[in-house]
Design an enzyme around this catalytic site. Structure first.
Site, PDB file in Angstrom:
ATOM      1  N   ARG A 161      53.951  14.900  26.465  1.00 12.23           N
ATOM      2  CA  ARG A 161      54.943  14.617  25.845  1.00 12.23           C
ATOM      3  C   ARG A 161      55.469  16.256  25.211  1.00 12.23           C
ATOM      4  O   ARG A 161      56.173  16.436  24.186  1.00 12.23           O
ATOM      5  CB  ARG A 161      54.890  13.828  24.592  1.00 12.23           C
ATOM      6  CG  ARG A 161      54.584  12.593  24.683  1.00 12.23           C
ATOM      7  CD  ARG A 161      55.699  12.021  25.395  1.00 12.23           C
ATOM      8  NE  ARG A 161      55.083  10.382  25.741  1.00 12.23           N
ATOM      9  CZ  ARG A 161      54.473  10.163  27.021  1.00 12.23           C
ATOM     10  NH1 ARG A 161      54.331  11.116  28.109  1.00 12.23           N
ATOM     11  NH2 ARG A 161      54.093   9.157  27.275  1.00 12.23           N
ATOM     12  N   SER A 209      57.565   5.047  20.072  1.00 12.66           N
ATOM     13  CA  SER A 209      56.361   5.619  19.344  1.00 12.66           C
ATOM     14  C   SER A 209      56.662   6.710  18.528  1.00 12.66           C
ATOM     15  O   SER A 209      57.134   7.730  18.913  1.00 12.66           O
ATOM     16  CB  SER A 209      55.211   5.898  20.528  1.00 12.66           C
ATOM     17  OG  SER A 209      54.840   4.886  21.327  1.00 12.66           O
ATOM     18  N   GLU A 257      56.228  12.156  17.201  1.00 15.85           N
ATOM     19  CA  GLU A 257      56.635  12.478  18.616  1.00 15.85           C
ATOM     20  C   GLU A 257      58.149  12.441  18.545  1.00 15.85           C
ATOM     21  O   GLU A 257      58.825  13.475  19.119  1.00 15.85           O
ATOM     22  CB  GLU A 257      56.359  11.200  19.602  1.00 15.85           C
ATOM     23  CG  GLU A 257      56.888  11.277  21.107  1.00 15.85           C
ATOM     24  CD  GLU A 257      56.216  10.361  21.755  1.00 15.85           C
ATOM     25  OE1 GLU A 257      55.159   9.657  21.837  1.00 15.85           O
ATOM     26  OE2 GLU A 257      57.136   9.884  22.758  1.00 15.85           O
TER      27      GLU A 257
HETATM   28  C1  LIG Z   1      62.346   1.410  22.533  1.00 17.62           C
HETATM   29  C2  LIG Z   1      61.934   2.657  22.841  1.00 17.62           C
HETATM   30  C3  LIG Z   1      60.948   2.904  23.764  1.00 17.62           C
HETATM   31  C4  LIG Z   1      60.563   4.349  24.126  1.00 17.62           C
HETATM   32  N1  LIG Z   1      59.452   4.117  24.927  1.00 17.62           N
HETATM   33  C5  LIG Z   1      59.043   5.516  25.573  1.00 17.62           C
HETATM   34  C6  LIG Z   1      57.814   5.343  26.370  1.00 17.62           C
HETATM   35  O1  LIG Z   1      57.454   4.554  26.945  1.00 17.62           O
HETATM   36  N2  LIG Z   1      57.606   6.784  26.956  1.00 17.62           N
HETATM   37  C7  LIG Z   1      58.360   7.717  26.164  1.00 17.62           C
HETATM   38  O2  LIG Z   1      57.770   8.925  26.700  1.00 17.62           O
HETATM   39  N3  LIG Z   1      59.287   7.835  25.161  1.00 17.62           N
HETATM   40  C8  LIG Z   1      59.693   6.733  25.054  1.00 17.62           C
HETATM   41  N4  LIG Z   1      60.714   6.523  24.000  1.00 17.62           N
HETATM   42  C9  LIG Z   1      61.375   7.840  23.308  1.00 17.62           C
HETATM   43  C10 LIG Z   1      62.212   8.508  24.387  1.00 17.62           C
HETATM   44  O3  LIG Z   1      63.131   7.386  24.824  1.00 17.62           O
HETATM   45  C11 LIG Z   1      61.975   9.544  25.140  1.00 17.62           C
HETATM   46  O4  LIG Z   1      61.382  10.492  24.296  1.00 17.62           O
HETATM   47  C12 LIG Z   1      63.105  10.176  25.737  1.00 17.62           C
HETATM   48  O5  LIG Z   1      62.669  11.132  26.932  1.00 17.62           O
HETATM   49  C13 LIG Z   1      64.136  10.933  25.023  1.00 17.62           C
HETATM   50  O6  LIG Z   1      65.585  11.246  25.863  1.00 17.62           O
HETATM   51  P1  LIG Z   1      66.795  11.221  25.085  1.00 17.62           P
HETATM   52  O7  LIG Z   1      67.915  11.487  26.025  1.00 17.62           O
HETATM   53  O8  LIG Z   1      67.249   9.896  24.252  1.00 17.62           O
HETATM   54  O9  LIG Z   1      66.661  12.508  24.169  1.00 17.62           O
HETATM   55  P2  LIG Z   1      67.077  12.831  22.614  1.00 17.62           P
HETATM   56  O10 LIG Z   1      66.268  11.838  21.670  1.00 17.62           O
HETATM   57  O11 LIG Z   1      68.390  12.841  22.720  1.00 17.62           O
HETATM   58  O12 LIG Z   1      66.565  14.352  22.321  1.00 17.62           O
HETATM   59  C14 LIG Z   1      65.190  14.561  22.461  1.00 17.62           C
HETATM   60  C15 LIG Z   1      64.797  15.994  22.271  1.00 17.62           C
HETATM   61  O13 LIG Z   1      65.253  16.685  23.516  1.00 17.62           O
HETATM   62  C16 LIG Z   1      66.370  17.480  23.673  1.00 17.62           C
HETATM   63  N5  LIG Z   1      67.277  17.245  24.552  1.00 17.62           N
HETATM   64  C17 LIG Z   1      67.784  16.124  25.098  1.00 17.62           C
HETATM   65  N6  LIG Z   1      68.526  16.525  26.116  1.00 17.62           N
HETATM   66  C18 LIG Z   1      68.450  17.617  26.347  1.00 17.62           C
HETATM   67  C19 LIG Z   1      69.116  18.786  27.343  1.00 17.62           C
HETATM   68  N7  LIG Z   1      69.875  18.129  28.278  1.00 17.62           N
HETATM   69  N8  LIG Z   1      68.787  19.968  27.427  1.00 17.62           N
HETATM   70  C20 LIG Z   1      67.879  20.287  26.538  1.00 17.62           C
HETATM   71  N9  LIG Z   1      67.416  19.620  25.300  1.00 17.62           N
HETATM   72  C21 LIG Z   1      67.793  18.110  25.609  1.00 17.62           C
HETATM   73  C22 LIG Z   1      66.854  17.281  22.171  1.00 17.62           C
HETATM   74  O14 LIG Z   1      67.368  18.600  21.476  1.00 17.62           O
HETATM   75  C23 LIG Z   1      65.599  16.718  21.364  1.00 17.62           C
HETATM   76  O15 LIG Z   1      64.987  17.873  21.038  1.00 17.62           O
HETATM   77  C24 LIG Z   1      61.225   5.441  23.715  1.00 17.62           C
HETATM   78  C25 LIG Z   1      62.207   4.969  22.765  1.00 17.62           C
HETATM   79  C26 LIG Z   1      62.649   3.856  22.246  1.00 17.62           C
HETATM   80  C27 LIG Z   1      63.669   3.847  21.321  1.00 17.62           C
END
Ligand SMILES: Cc1cc2nc3c(=O)[nH]c(=O)nc-3n(C[C@H](O)[C@H](O)[C@H](O)COP(=O)(O)OP(=O)(O)OC[C@H]3O[C@@H](n4cnc5c(N)ncnc54)[C@H](O)[C@@H]3O)c2cc1C
Length: 304
Positions: A177, A227, A297
């Site tokens: 992660r 999580s 996380e």
């Molecule tokens: C129901 C549910 C289930 C999930 N299951 C999983 C799973 O199985 N495995 C898992 O790993 N995660 C899971 N997640 C968590 C999440 O989906 C992941 O961590 C995902 O990678 C986050 O992506 P995001 O675009 O939503 O990032 P955001 O939440 O928008 O941002 C997360 C971080 O990344 C940075 N960021 C985002 N985009 C960029 C970019 N283009 N450039 C630089 N920095 C950036 C942001 O500044 C922040 O620090 C789950 C979440 C939910 C709600």
């Protein structure tokens, strides 16, 4: 507060309808909480992003980048700065042979679907992770034995000097992660994946099987950020929380899910303060009971 001079300059780079002032972040996070950002801009392409980023560094205005907000807890006070959202306006995907190139705002589900349509295997694990590929590589998102580090070959980023760099897999320093991007002010603009030819029916079957597992195990009926804690070495966070007697523990509208104790969920009227209280209480009780330090996380944005 954003001055009209700054706003005027931003309008040179991005269209009016992409700029949202005093935008409630609750509308942009899967937790469905968070106060207003001074401004949220929906980015459309890397070139635009480069101009806006360079300008914001020049005037020293605070900014941050978000994808789908699926791993984000934003303070009830909001964020005093500009949120650059890399999402649905920047989600082009192209496929050539075994290689997929996706703009950072494409969702992992969209890229996994494109892989399936082109009979490419390797991304099935990501089809149910509700984030963008940009957020995904930052977090090295993973599930069911897969993680992006296994299939990502290159990541295009915008660095602190507003130059585009193409980082290869080694340079990304992927770990559990995490990646080098969590420690550096890089903005992900594009991600390249290399997959393996496979049988489309088997690929679809795997995606469906994993979706069923998620629905069975995870409280998808409530807003959350997945999580809440990282998996501590040698343990499962959910199990520790359950064994600490915290199933159903609730502060205001935030609750430890009855279905999966690793998830803190919003029962409908939670504030970010409720969620953070639950997180702190979990950390304290698990530390006290088992001597294990849980590490969130979820990424925090704003003042808590
Ligand atoms: C129901 C549910 C289930 C999930 N299951 C999983 C799973 O199985 N495995 C898992 O790993 N995660 C899971 N997640 C968590 C999440 O989906 C992941 O961590 C995902 O990678 C986050 O992506 P995001 O675009 O939503 O990032 P955001 O939440 O928008 O941002 C997360 C971080 O990344 C940075 N960021 C985002 N985009 C960029 C970019 N283009 N450039 C630089 N920095 C950036 C942001 O500044 C922040 O620090 C789950 C979440 C939910 C709600």
């Amino acid at each position: 507060m954003l001055s009209s001079a700054i706003l005027e300059t931003l309008r040179i780079y991005v269209p009016e309808d992409a700029i949202h002032l005093q935008e409630p972040m609750a509308a942009h996070t899967t937790f469905r909480v968070g106060g207003p950002a001074d401004c949220l801009i929906e980015m459309e392409n890397a070139d635009q992003l480069q101009k806006v980023q360079r300008y914001l560094y020049q005037i020293e205005y605070p900014f941050t980048v978000v994808g789908n907000g699926s791993n984000l807890l934003v303070s009830d006070k909001g964020y005093q700065g500009i949120v650059l959202q890399i999402g649905s306006r920047m989600n082009h995907i192209s496929v050539e042979g075994n290689v997929i190139v996706a703009q950072a705002g494409a969702t992992m589900a969209q890229v996994a679907a494109a892989a399936w349509k082109h009979s490419l295997t390797g991304l099935e694990f990501a089809s149910g992770i509700p984030g963008t590929v940009g957020g995904g590589v930052v977090m090295n998102a993973g599930a069911y034995g897969g993680e992006l580090a296994q299939v990502v070959t290159h990541v295009q980023v915008l660095n602190r000097d507003s130059e585009f760099w193409n980082l290869d897999n080694d340079t990304m320093e992927f770990g559990y992660r995490k990646s080098t991007i969590r420690r550096q002010p890089f903005i992900v603009t594009e991600v390249t994946f290399e997959l393996t030819p496979g049988d489309p029916q088997a690929i679809r079957g795997k995606m469906e099987e994993l979706a069923v597992k998620r629905r069975e195990k995870q409280p998808l009926e409530f807003p959350s950020a997945g999580s809440t804690f990282k998996r501590p070495e040698g343990y499962f966070a959910g199990e520790l929380i359950m064994n600490a007697g915290m199933r159903g523990f609730q502060v205001g509208g935030a609750r430890v899910s009855d279905k999966h104790c690793g998830f803190v969920v919003n029962m409908g009227n939670a504030t970010a303060a409720d969620i953070i209280d639950v997180i702190w209480e979990i950390e304290e009780r698990v530390k006290e009971r088992f001597g294990v330090k849980l590490e969130p996380e979820v990424v925090f944005l704003g003042e808590f």
